[in-house]
Design a protein around this motif. Sequence first.
Motif, PDB file in Angstrom:
ATOM      1  N   GLU A 190     -18.777 -37.415   7.823  1.00 56.83           N
ATOM      2  CA  GLU A 190     -19.678 -37.619   6.293  1.00 56.83           C
ATOM      3  C   GLU A 190     -20.050 -36.119   6.651  1.00 56.83           C
ATOM      4  OE1 GLU A 190     -24.091 -38.518   6.034  1.00 56.83           O
ATOM      5  OE2 GLU A 190     -23.437 -39.527   7.152  1.00 56.83           O
ATOM      6  N   GLY A 191     -19.963 -35.417   4.996  1.00 53.28           N
ATOM      7  CA  GLY A 191     -20.202 -33.820   5.461  1.00 53.28           C
ATOM      8  C   GLY A 191     -18.788 -32.592   5.406  1.00 53.28           C
ATOM      9  N   ASN A 192     -17.469 -33.363   5.661  1.00 45.46           N
ATOM     10  CA  ASN A 192     -16.051 -33.469   5.315  1.00 45.46           C
ATOM     11  C   ASN A 192     -16.462 -33.529   3.196  1.00 45.46           C
ATOM     12  OD1 ASN A 192     -13.378 -32.676   4.584  1.00 45.46           O
ATOM     13  ND2 ASN A 192     -12.979 -32.270   6.926  1.00 45.46           N
ATOM     14  N   VAL A 193     -16.642 -32.802   2.268  1.00 43.87           N
ATOM     15  CA  VAL A 193     -16.242 -32.615   1.425  1.00 43.87           C
ATOM     16  C   VAL A 193     -14.730 -33.439   0.798  1.00 43.87           C
ATOM     17  CG1 VAL A 193     -16.117 -31.669  -1.280  1.00 43.87           C
ATOM     18  CG2 VAL A 193     -17.969 -30.980   0.888  1.00 43.87           C
ATOM     19  N   GLY A 194     -13.434 -32.136   1.365  1.00 46.87           N
ATOM     20  CA  GLY A 194     -12.523 -33.244   1.294  1.00 46.87           C
ATOM     21  C   GLY A 194     -12.058 -34.817   1.323  1.00 46.87           C
ATOM     22  N   ALA A 195     -12.141 -35.032   2.907  1.00 50.97           N
ATOM     23  CA  ALA A 195     -12.493 -36.283   2.898  1.00 50.97           C
ATOM     24  C   ALA A 195     -13.571 -37.446   2.405  1.00 50.97           C
ATOM     25  CB  ALA A 195     -12.991 -36.405   4.850  1.00 50.97           C
ATOM     26  N   GLU A 196     -14.782 -37.027   1.978  1.00 55.02           N
ATOM     27  CA  GLU A 196     -15.339 -38.100   1.542  1.00 55.02           C
ATOM     28  C   GLU A 196     -14.910 -38.680  -0.266  1.00 55.02           C
ATOM     29  OE1 GLU A 196     -20.039 -36.495   3.085  1.00 55.02           O
ATOM     30  OE2 GLU A 196     -18.809 -35.465   0.947  1.00 55.02           O
ATOM     31  N   LYS A 197     -14.061 -37.657  -0.670  1.00 57.29           N
ATOM     32  CA  LYS A 197     -13.759 -37.663  -1.580  1.00 57.29           C
ATOM     33  C   LYS A 197     -11.711 -38.808  -1.965  1.00 57.29           C
ATOM     34  CE  LYS A 197     -10.141 -34.971  -1.900  1.00 57.29           C
ATOM     35  NZ  LYS A 197      -9.259 -34.370  -1.622  1.00 57.29           N
ATOM     36  N   ASN A 198     -11.621 -38.472  -0.571  1.00 54.27           N
ATOM     37  CA  ASN A 198     -10.315 -39.348  -0.857  1.00 54.27           C
ATOM     38  C   ASN A 198     -10.774 -40.695   0.333  1.00 54.27           C
ATOM     39  OD1 ASN A 198      -8.707 -37.481  -0.522  1.00 54.27           O
ATOM     40  ND2 ASN A 198      -8.639 -37.046   1.571  1.00 54.27           N
ATOM     41  N   VAL A 199     -12.022 -41.288   0.234  1.00 56.51           N
ATOM     42  CA  VAL A 199     -12.824 -42.483   0.540  1.00 56.51           C
ATOM     43  C   VAL A 199     -12.586 -42.625  -0.497  1.00 56.51           C
ATOM     44  CG1 VAL A 199     -14.451 -42.944   2.039  1.00 56.51           C
ATOM     45  CG2 VAL A 199     -13.368 -42.317   3.158  1.00 56.51           C
ATOM     46  N   ARG A 200     -13.310 -42.034  -1.199  1.00 56.60           N
ATOM     47  CA  ARG A 200     -14.360 -42.158  -2.838  1.00 56.60           C
ATOM     48  C   ARG A 200     -12.787 -42.746  -3.785  1.00 56.60           C
ATOM     49  NH1 ARG A 200     -17.530 -37.868  -2.852  1.00 56.60           N
ATOM     50  NH2 ARG A 200     -19.416 -37.768  -2.255  1.00 56.60           N
ATOM     51  N   TRP A 201     -11.748 -41.893  -3.555  1.00 61.38           N
ATOM     52  CA  TRP A 201     -10.353 -42.250  -4.367  1.00 61.38           C
ATOM     53  C   TRP A 201      -9.612 -43.861  -3.831  1.00 61.38           C
ATOM     54  CZ3 TRP A 201      -5.194 -43.163  -2.838  1.00 61.38           C
ATOM     55  CH2 TRP A 201      -4.578 -43.257  -3.880  1.00 61.38           C
ATOM     56  N   ALA A 202     -10.190 -43.867  -2.488  1.00 58.31           N
ATOM     57  CA  ALA A 202      -9.562 -44.996  -1.983  1.00 58.31           C
ATOM     58  C   ALA A 202     -10.640 -45.615  -2.646  1.00 58.31           C
ATOM     59  CB  ALA A 202      -9.353 -45.478  -0.419  1.00 58.31           C
ATOM     60  N   ASP A 203     -11.408 -46.362  -2.982  1.00 63.05           N
ATOM     61  CA  ASP A 203     -12.415 -47.053  -3.272  1.00 63.05           C
ATOM     62  C   ASP A 203     -12.297 -47.886  -4.306  1.00 63.05           C
ATOM     63  OD1 ASP A 203     -13.537 -47.570  -0.807  1.00 63.05           O
ATOM     64  OD2 ASP A 203     -15.312 -46.310  -0.919  1.00 63.05           O
ATOM     65  N   ASP A 207      -3.249 -32.122  -4.039  1.00 67.54           N
ATOM     66  CA  ASP A 207      -4.147 -33.174  -4.161  1.00 67.54           C
ATOM     67  C   ASP A 207      -5.211 -33.133  -5.222  1.00 67.54           C
ATOM     68  OD1 ASP A 207      -6.709 -33.153  -1.975  1.00 67.54           O
ATOM     69  OD2 ASP A 207      -7.501 -31.831  -2.299  1.00 67.54           O
ATOM     70  N   SER A 208      -4.908 -32.581  -6.051  1.00 69.47           N
ATOM     71  CA  SER A 208      -6.134 -32.519  -7.716  1.00 69.47           C
ATOM     72  C   SER A 208      -5.990 -33.190  -8.057  1.00 69.47           C
ATOM     73  CB  SER A 208      -5.252 -31.402  -8.619  1.00 69.47           C
ATOM     74  OG  SER A 208      -4.388 -31.795  -8.790  1.00 69.47           O
ATOM     75  N   PHE A 209      -4.306 -34.467  -7.850  1.00 70.73           N
ATOM     76  CA  PHE A 209      -5.094 -35.926  -8.609  1.00 70.73           C
ATOM     77  C   PHE A 209      -5.902 -36.966  -7.805  1.00 70.73           C
ATOM     78  CE2 PHE A 209      -1.527 -34.096 -10.185  1.00 70.73           C
ATOM     79  CZ  PHE A 209      -0.596 -34.830 -11.434  1.00 70.73           C
ATOM     80  N   PHE A 210      -6.269 -36.798  -6.664  1.00 67.24           N
ATOM     81  CA  PHE A 210      -7.753 -37.656  -5.893  1.00 67.24           C
ATOM     82  C   PHE A 210      -8.525 -36.378  -6.394  1.00 67.24           C
ATOM     83  CE2 PHE A 210      -3.749 -36.922  -2.807  1.00 67.24           C
ATOM     84  CZ  PHE A 210      -3.450 -38.334  -2.664  1.00 67.24           C
ATOM     85  N   TRP A 211      -8.358 -35.411  -6.538  1.00 69.60           N
ATOM     86  CA  TRP A 211      -9.493 -35.049  -7.128  1.00 69.60           C
ATOM     87  C   TRP A 211     -10.305 -35.694  -8.664  1.00 69.60           C
ATOM     88  CZ3 TRP A 211     -14.291 -32.883  -4.862  1.00 69.60           C
ATOM     89  CH2 TRP A 211     -13.552 -32.461  -3.892  1.00 69.60           C
ATOM     90  N   TYR A 212      -8.760 -36.002  -9.231  1.00 67.05           N
ATOM     91  CA  TYR A 212      -9.287 -36.237 -10.751  1.00 67.05           C
ATOM     92  C   TYR A 212      -8.974 -38.173 -10.728  1.00 67.05           C
ATOM     93  CZ  TYR A 212      -8.642 -32.170 -14.025  1.00 67.05           C
ATOM     94  OH  TYR A 212      -9.291 -31.032 -14.447  1.00 67.05           O
TER      95      TYR A 212
END
Length: 651
Positions: A529-542, A623-628
């Motif tokens: 929590e607080g790591n923007v990149g890791a939080e994004k990866n969790v949301r992508w996986a979900d 990495d941009s593909f996970f953001w998208y």
Amino acid sequence: MCKNGKFRFKVTGCLWLLGLVGVHSVSFAQYEYRVGKGESSIEPGENILSLALAGYGIPRGGRFSLEWKERGRLGAVSDAAMISGKLYTLVGGNVGEVDLDKFESGAFVLRQDRYIKLLTAGNNRLFALDARNELLEAAAPRGGNIRWRRVGSVQMAPQALSYHDGRFVLLDTAGVLWTAEDRDGSLVWHPLVTCSGAIDVMSDQRQLYALTDKQEILRYMPDTDWVRIAISNGITYRQDIQLLIASGSGYWALDHAGVLYQARHSSVNQLTVGALLVQQDKQRVAILGADVCGFDADFVNAVKRDIQQTFGISPAAVMVNASHTHFAPVTQRWLTWGPHCQKPDSTYLYTVVKAGIMDALRQAERSLQPANLYVGRSAAQIGRNRSLPEADPPYDQALDVIRVDYEHLDQDDIVFLAGCHPVSDNSGKEDITISPNYPGVARELLLHHSQVRSAMFLQGCGGDINPIDVDHRVTAKKVAATVTGLLDQGTMQQIEGSITFYLDTVQFDSRPWPEDKIKEFRAANEGSEGNVGAEKNVRWADLMLQNIQKGEMPKTMPVFIQTFNIGNWKLVGISRETTTEYSLGVKAIWPDKMVSVAGYCNDISSYLPTNRHIRAGTYEGHDSFFWYGQPNVFPENVYETIVEAIRSKNR
């Protein structure tokens, strides 16, 4: 009048020449097309409290448009409400009326027979909660009196009161919001939702908002609970707000010192959508350029359907380009970002952006008139390739200009295209101010040229190109100087010939990850929590796991290729965040033709990298593909596949 190295006589103001040189010696221009230009503002209005800005996943808390402007000092006010532009304040249990134009006069205390502790308004009525927790109502006060009527009672420990969509809303001291239908008979209260840390609740009859003790403003969305729409940032929102107030004239707030503020959007007021409509005989094409970060394909397709129904223009003949400014409100779904960016504000997207597109095109259609078109190219060294590790990475520094020379107008409309991210490294207030960035400043500068009536920007293939100058105004000056230099040289090529248009799709297998790999990826990133990149990866996986569970995993990743041939000028529009090499590659297909290539067209659902980005693992290629929120990256041969598809179709 001499333009582009050839004499061209306009009928207006030139008839006197006939008597001097003879009718047979005058060559009148033949106007090839009918052209119309329109422009509409897409600035958010006062009916929207605050918007999340797009383009950056940081800071984690978000960037928002809200700015509080001080209007006056009211003193020790414990609650307030507005009806028809009149402000009613609560001080020491007494309700007063304030003339917003005469703060120095203070509040006129109204005569009443109750001690009031909470106040709100709705349906042109004033509501209150008295010391005995009885809920009261009154019509708008007249003649200095308030006559209260009991409508119910409250058993909870009240903290704030509001009125929303025909219901009373009460916030209790435990952070629970309760609602009761506004109808005759005893009120029946039902729990609606909990908002931890809430200190006030407000409704504008469309949306329900809460103010927290962390100076967050949240909007209630039934499908996702609470979503942050503003937060104290120390610049545009630095006040210690205690009350939020909605009215027909916008939004207001009171701080703990009794200072009244009015909500505004921090903006340079330059966001626009431009439309250029070009017609020859029965064929016509529309080019639209909007100051937004991006669009979803379903939104663009819906707009195109409306355009076809309203104007009779085929969807294949409508190109929608996003400037990709990182300082515009969110207009697409960023499902792996923070919740405040995951969905665009529907009021802004549909009643501002969509309406702006339709209005700009309506203006363009109404202004259709005979005109000639000219095209020219120069070079503007405004950017650099930000990602590729090579010694001499690709960068298409071409700046293309289209000039519309009208038969009956002395000034011209121009369209200019360059491929470079509008992401100048602004800090402080500029980072949280709505702005088109360098394209907007360049447009304004171009209006100072005596020949230019209006200027419209199209974003090229700037996916991996960032400005070389920190200050976007410097970039804008370079762009404007390059455009005016080209105009002044008089060497632009006339566009002549018929109009054709095409819209093609290149499909790529989405190649989604196996479920086990997604779960492993999630486990490796959770708990940060607080790591923007890791939080994004969790949301992508979900998101991917949800797609698997619901059977909604996208099977393909389409790339849309749109081609407009307007005489001897070819405009190719490519979807997604198109990197610079695509511009160079597409132009090489027709080396003897004037070809302009725009990225960011019709759908911006990921980056469009080349094998260089993918092999190097750059942001654009990985990495941009996970953001998208994409199922996977593109295959390494994506560039070759797309360029060959364009070459083989030879549109």
